[in-house]
Design an enzyme around this catalytic site. Structure first.
Site, PDB file in Angstrom:
ATOM      1  N   GLY A  11      41.874  47.857  43.767  1.00  0.00           N
ATOM      2  CA  GLY A  11      42.018  46.421  43.584  1.00  0.00           C
ATOM      3  C   GLY A  11      40.668  45.749  43.499  1.00  0.00           C
ATOM      4  NE  ARG A  12      36.657  45.691  39.804  1.00  0.00           N
ATOM      5  CZ  ARG A  12      35.695  46.466  40.294  1.00  0.00           C
ATOM      6  NH1 ARG A  12      34.668  45.939  40.947  1.00  0.00           N
ATOM      7  NH2 ARG A  12      35.754  47.782  40.137  1.00  0.00           N
ATOM      8  N   GLY A  13      39.032  41.651  43.504  1.00  0.00           N
ATOM      9  CA  GLY A  13      39.267  40.219  43.598  1.00  0.00           C
ATOM     10  C   GLY A  13      37.981  39.447  43.437  1.00  0.00           C
ATOM     11  CB  SER A  14      37.346  35.808  43.425  1.00  0.00           C
ATOM     12  OG  SER A  14      38.072  35.458  44.604  1.00  0.00           O
ATOM     13  CB  VAL A  18      40.775  46.644  47.744  1.00  0.00           C
ATOM     14  CG1 VAL A  18      41.570  47.431  48.780  1.00  0.00           C
ATOM     15  CG2 VAL A  18      40.658  45.187  48.162  1.00  0.00           C
ATOM     16  CE  LYS A  33      39.887  41.962  50.773  1.00  0.00           C
ATOM     17  NZ  LYS A  33      40.465  40.609  51.003  1.00  0.00           N
ATOM     18  CG  ASP A 138      44.862  32.539  48.103  1.00  0.00           C
ATOM     19  OD1 ASP A 138      45.506  31.904  47.243  1.00  0.00           O
ATOM     20  OD2 ASP A 138      44.031  33.424  47.831  1.00  0.00           O
TER      21      ASP A 138
END
Length: 469
Positions: A11-14, A18, A33, A138
């Protein structure tokens, strides 16, 4: 040397990436993370530190992603890097947003049951947070992780979470704009009611596979914060589900239901039923029967046991009637229902033994004799048998001889949906003739126009030939 090994990115977020982690000592697989402290922006490392701080302070909950630890790792090589890491429970089923997208817009009763169960898990997680003075800020489909059992979900990603008092606090808007509550867009406050609004938006996303609003930039933010528009309730969701959304998506924060109230909503109850017709009589419950059951509960356990026995007996009897073998016409226990007053009961007892159905016809009172049709009726609670006047004296072995001699006994057995009747040979012929005549008349009546056209055409041809001559 680190006691764990980093695996593939999942996973990749702002605020970071992860990856899978593998513990060298225990063999445990977990999620990591990470944020690169050398290249990240200040708010990214602040977000990760905030998430670590929040998760450390939270008591364990089956509906929150579990905190397993945190550390800092240094990577030697051409480019030396340092990563701040958060170790969390690994949930293998992906996110609720991904599950909704895989459905491709299709939504069935089974899918609604899954969404209902996932929503119950998220509301329980929010209740756990709000009771500790924490607002998630969120809530959306990408932050709801699904386990191997799709009905189980866990709330994740606490990078935007804040700790506030019960009255809320004036803070800068946090979270994802399309899921933000109107008061958050306006910068007024962000508290537990804001999470409830985001929850409603997440349920819309879990049903449709799309965000609750179409993204048109500033225009969309204006619509959310300053108009009277509401996210559209999915038409494929049941009436109960749309009512649940109505309790979440209210523009006035004070009018929204709390998580404690939402957990009592029928949509989140495990025994909630869909808005569909009952499949059988025993599945249908009316308010009248519910009142009766409440009265029985006050009487005591003995009445409950009687009701259970009655229900079991009803199911058993219905099961027998719906079996593929049909009714048992040869069983014992036939009872006279209505008799022919011209028939002799003594002869019927002898006739019953010869007919093979039952040798124990029980006589009824004289008032019950005579049905005006010359037919004797018998019942053994699995069906009804009708014997003609001739059968009252001829349902024995001699009936075969009488039939050969033209005596009219014996005859044929006609079977219908609710009754069986014995008919003589003459009666069978009459019935067949009546049936075929009826079919012929129906055919003629349906095709009379065709016959008239054919007749007219024949006459026309006849006259044409006559003129030619």
């Amino acid at each position: 040397m680190a006691s764990w090994v980093r695996g593939r990115c999942i996973g990749r977020g702002s605020f970071g990436t992860v990856s899978l982690g593998f513990d060298r000592r225990t063999g445990e697989v977990f999620a990591v993370k990470s944020v690169d402290t050398g290249s990240c922006l200040p708010h990214q490392i602040e977000s990760l530190e905030n998430e670590i701080r929040i998760l450390r302070s939270l008591p364990p909950s089956p509906h929150l992603v579990a905190y397993l630890g945190d550390d800092v790792t240094h990577h030697e090589g051409l480019a030396k890097t340092t990563s701040r890491n958060l170790h969390m429970e690994y949930v293998s089923g992906g996110t609720a947003a991904e599950s909704a997208a895989r459905r491709g817009g299709k939504f069935s009763e089974v899918d609604e049951a899954i969404v209902r169960s996932q929503a119950q898990c998220v509301v329980s997680a929010l209740q756990h947070l709000h009771s500790g003075g924490i607002v998630h800020c969120d809530v959306k489909g990408r932050n709801i992780l699904v386990g191997q059992d799709p009905r189980l979900a866990k709330l994740a990603d606490f990078g935007s979470a804040i700790r506030i008092g019960e009255s809320g606090a004036r803070v800068a808007p946090r979270g994802s704009p399309l899921w933000m509550a109107p008061e958050v867009i306006r910068g007024e406050c962000q508290g537990s009611p804001s999470d409830v609004w985001s929850l409603g938006c997440a349920v819309v996303e879990m049903v449709t596979g799309r965000p609750p609003w179409e993204d048109h930039g500033v225009d969309t933010l204006t619509r959310i914060g300053y108009s009277s528009e509401m996210p559209e309730h999915p038409a494929q969701l049941s009436k109960l589900g749309r009512d649940f959304l109505e309790k979440c998506l209210r523009r006035d924060p004070e009018a929204r239901w709390s998580c404690d109230q939402l957990l009592q909503h029928p949509f989140l109850q495990k025994d909630a039923v869909a808005d569909s017709s009952p499949r059988c009589v025993l599945d249908w419950v009316s308010s009248e029967f519910e009142d009766d059951e409440e009265e029985e509960d006050e009487v005591g356990a003995s009445s409950n046991s009687v009701a259970e026995e009655d229900e079991a007996d009803a199911r058993a009897r219905i099961g027998k009637l719906s079996s593929s073998r049909g009714a048992n016409w040869e069983s014992e226990g036939w009872t006279m229902v209505r008799g022919n007053r011209e028939c002799d009961p003594e002869e019927e007892e002898g006739a019953g033994a010869g007919a093979g159905t039952s040798s124990q016809y029980r006589e009824t009172s004289g008032a019950e004799w005579g049905n005006g049709s010359g037919i004797g009726e018998y019942s053994n609670f699995s069906g009804r048998l009708l014997a003609t006047e001739a059968q009252c004296s001829s349902i024995n072995s001699s009936s075969v001889v009488e039939e050969e001699e033209g005596g009219g006994g014996g005859g044929y057995l006609a079977v219908g949906e609710t009754e069986m009747g014995f008919y003589s040979l003459r009666g069978v012929v009459v019935l067949l003739l009546h049936h075929y005549c009826h079919c012929l008349l129906r055919m003629l009546s349906r095709n009379i126009l065709l016959l008239l056209c054919y007749f007219t055409f024949s006459l026309a041809l006849f006259f044409l030939f006559e003129i030619d001559r």
